[in-house]
Design an enzyme around this catalytic site. Structure first.
Site, PDB file in Angstrom:
ATOM      1  CB  CYS A 120      -0.997   0.015   1.157  1.00 53.67           C
ATOM      2  SG  CYS A 120      -0.271  -0.156   2.784  1.00 53.67           S
ATOM      3  CE  LYS A 147      -3.847  -4.231   8.101  1.00 54.56           C
ATOM      4  NZ  LYS A 147      -2.706  -3.957   7.205  1.00 54.56           N
ATOM      5  CE  LYS A 161      -2.644  -3.064  11.835  1.00 49.78           C
ATOM      6  NZ  LYS A 161      -2.134  -2.865  10.528  1.00 49.78           N
ATOM      7  CB  SER A 176      -1.566   4.622  14.108  1.00 54.53           C
ATOM      8  OG  SER A 176      -2.623   4.321  13.231  1.00 54.53           O
TER       9      SER A 176
HETATM   10  C1  PBG Z   1      -0.115  -1.899   5.846  1.00 52.62           C
HETATM   11  C2  PBG Z   1      -0.334  -1.665   7.293  1.00 52.62           C
HETATM   12  C3  PBG Z   1      -1.242  -0.790   7.944  1.00 52.62           C
HETATM   13  C4  PBG Z   1      -0.947  -0.882   9.297  1.00 52.62           C
HETATM   14  C5  PBG Z   1       0.066  -1.809   9.450  1.00 52.62           C
HETATM   15  N1  PBG Z   1       0.411  -2.291   8.204  1.00 52.62           N
HETATM   16  C6  PBG Z   1      -2.236   0.160   7.387  1.00 52.62           C
HETATM   17  C7  PBG Z   1      -3.441  -0.320   6.702  1.00 52.62           C
HETATM   18  O1  PBG Z   1      -3.723  -1.510   6.603  1.00 52.62           O
HETATM   19  O2  PBG Z   1      -4.139   0.558   6.180  1.00 52.62           O
HETATM   20  C8  PBG Z   1      -1.619  -0.101  10.394  1.00 52.62           C
HETATM   21  C9  PBG Z   1      -0.787   0.166  11.609  1.00 52.62           C
HETATM   22  C10 PBG Z   1      -1.309   1.211  12.521  1.00 52.62           C
HETATM   23  O3  PBG Z   1      -2.388   1.808  12.313  1.00 52.62           O
HETATM   24  O4  PBG Z   1      -0.626   1.477  13.518  1.00 52.62           O
HETATM   25  N2  PBG Z   1      -1.178  -2.469   5.172  1.00 52.62           N
END
Ligand code: PBG
Length: 333
Positions: free
Chosen positions: A128, A201, A254, A280
């Site tokens: 991404c 996830k 996650k 985050s």
């Molecule tokens: C990549 C990825 C993401 C996160 C970890 N790996 C972003 C997403 O999936 O949009 C999020 C980590 C976080 O929010 O701390 N795909």
């Protein structure tokens, strides 16, 4: 109140074991340890750069040379693992920066490997941040093409390991990604390299600050056709079982704080090490409330991390790793 009734109801007094800090510590059921923390780090090109990330107070984008200094500090605090995220200079439809030999993550891994041989170097394997459309896979006719993405994800993982990564962490939520990466690693004789799978996830709103930090927001649509639907927990167990079958060494849930029930169910379902990512937006919520004077940062952060561990996580990925390790050290003295 009659005396005898009072005695009966008060034969057992849980407060006896809460009388002092030492007693509470003695019977504590869950303990945090910096050895179980993973610190996420953002790396970008350049030299001498430590660029604060506005949406993630306390976090920076580091150039590879500055990353080394940061890892010195983390190591001094007892943190033994980092998870690297790259911010490339250029993006294209094929995400070529993700698997370039001189890509930003590959450069950073070589740097860490050279100066910090005992640090566990983990890398996020996703497209991404490298695709011009911001999706985690390649796009064919406006759709996220699962099987076409697998080869690029596998190539990316191999290039990270060739640079020296100890653990690769596929996060694209493409079906079959763990198996594709396992096969590719084994074919390149990297059969000793572990995979930490982002198995469950969810399509969460709490990734917002991360996407600002890494410039990885999707340019059209959203991630709900590949990341999990938040209301589902049985599906998380299916995802985890698939990843275990494909050869994952560590499985992950996650986000963490808003999915404690999923962590708990996953813990009961698998014997593999279980990781949880306090993401985050969950971290930023605490930071914002602290900045407003509404929460005590140390107590709130340690309570959240303890809850994630109590729910069943062995490994906690957290932007608060350094702070928490420092606070744990202060408690011990
Ligand atoms: C990549 C990825 C993401 C996160 C970890 N790996 C972003 C997403 O999936 O949009 C999020 C980590 C976080 O929010 O701390 N795909």
């Amino acid at each position: 109140m009659p005396k005898v009734a009072l005695r009966d109801s008060l034969l057992r007094r849980p407060r006896r074991l809460r009388r002092s800090g030492a007693l509470r510590n003695l019977v504590r059921e869950t303990r945090l340890d910096p050895g179980g923390f993973v610190a996420p780090l953002f790396v970008r090109s350049g030299r001498g750069i430590r660029e604060p990330i506005p949406t993630l107070p306390g976090q920076m984008r580091f150039s590879p040379d500055e990353l080394g200094r940061e890892i010195d500090d983390l190591q001094a605090l007892g943190i033994q693992a980092v998870l690297l995220f790259g911010i490339p200079e250029r993006k294209d439809p094929e995400a070529s920066g993700a698997y370039a030999d001189d890509g930003i993550v590959q450069d950073a891994v070589r740097m860490v490997r050279r100066w910090h041989p005992s640090m566990v170097v983990m890398t996020d394997v996703c497209l991404c941040a490298y695709t011009d459309h911001g999706h985690c896979g390649v796009v064919t006719d406006g759709r996220i093409d699962n099987d076409a993405s697998l080869e690029l994800l596998a190539t990316t993982a191999v290039s990270h390991v060739a640079a020296g990564a100890d653990v690769v962490a596929p996060s694209a939520m493409m079906d079959g990604q763990v198996g594709a990466i396992r096969d590719a690693l084994d074919a390149s004789r990297f059969d000793e390299t572990a995979i930490m799978a982002y198995s469950a996830k969810y399509a969460s709103s709490f990734y917002g600050p991360f996407r600002d930090a890494s410039g990885s927001a999707p340019q059209f649509g959203d991630r709900r056709s590949y990341q999990m639907d938040p209301p589902n927990v049985r599906e998380a167990l299916r995802e985890i079982a698939l990843d275990v079958g494909e050869g994952a060494d560590i499985v992950m849930v996650k986000p963490a704080l808003t999915y404690l029930d999923v962590i708990s169910a996953a813990r009961a379902a698998v014997t593999l090490p279980l990781a949880a990512y306090w993401v985050s937006g969950e971290y930023a919520m605490v930071k914002a409330a602290v900045a407003a004077g509404w929460l005590d940062e140390r107590r709130a952060t340690m309570e959240v991390l303890t809850a994630i561990k109590r729910a069943g996580a062995d490994v906690i990925i957290t932007y608060a790793a350094a702070d928490a390790a420092r606070w744990l050290g202060e408690e011990a003295t």
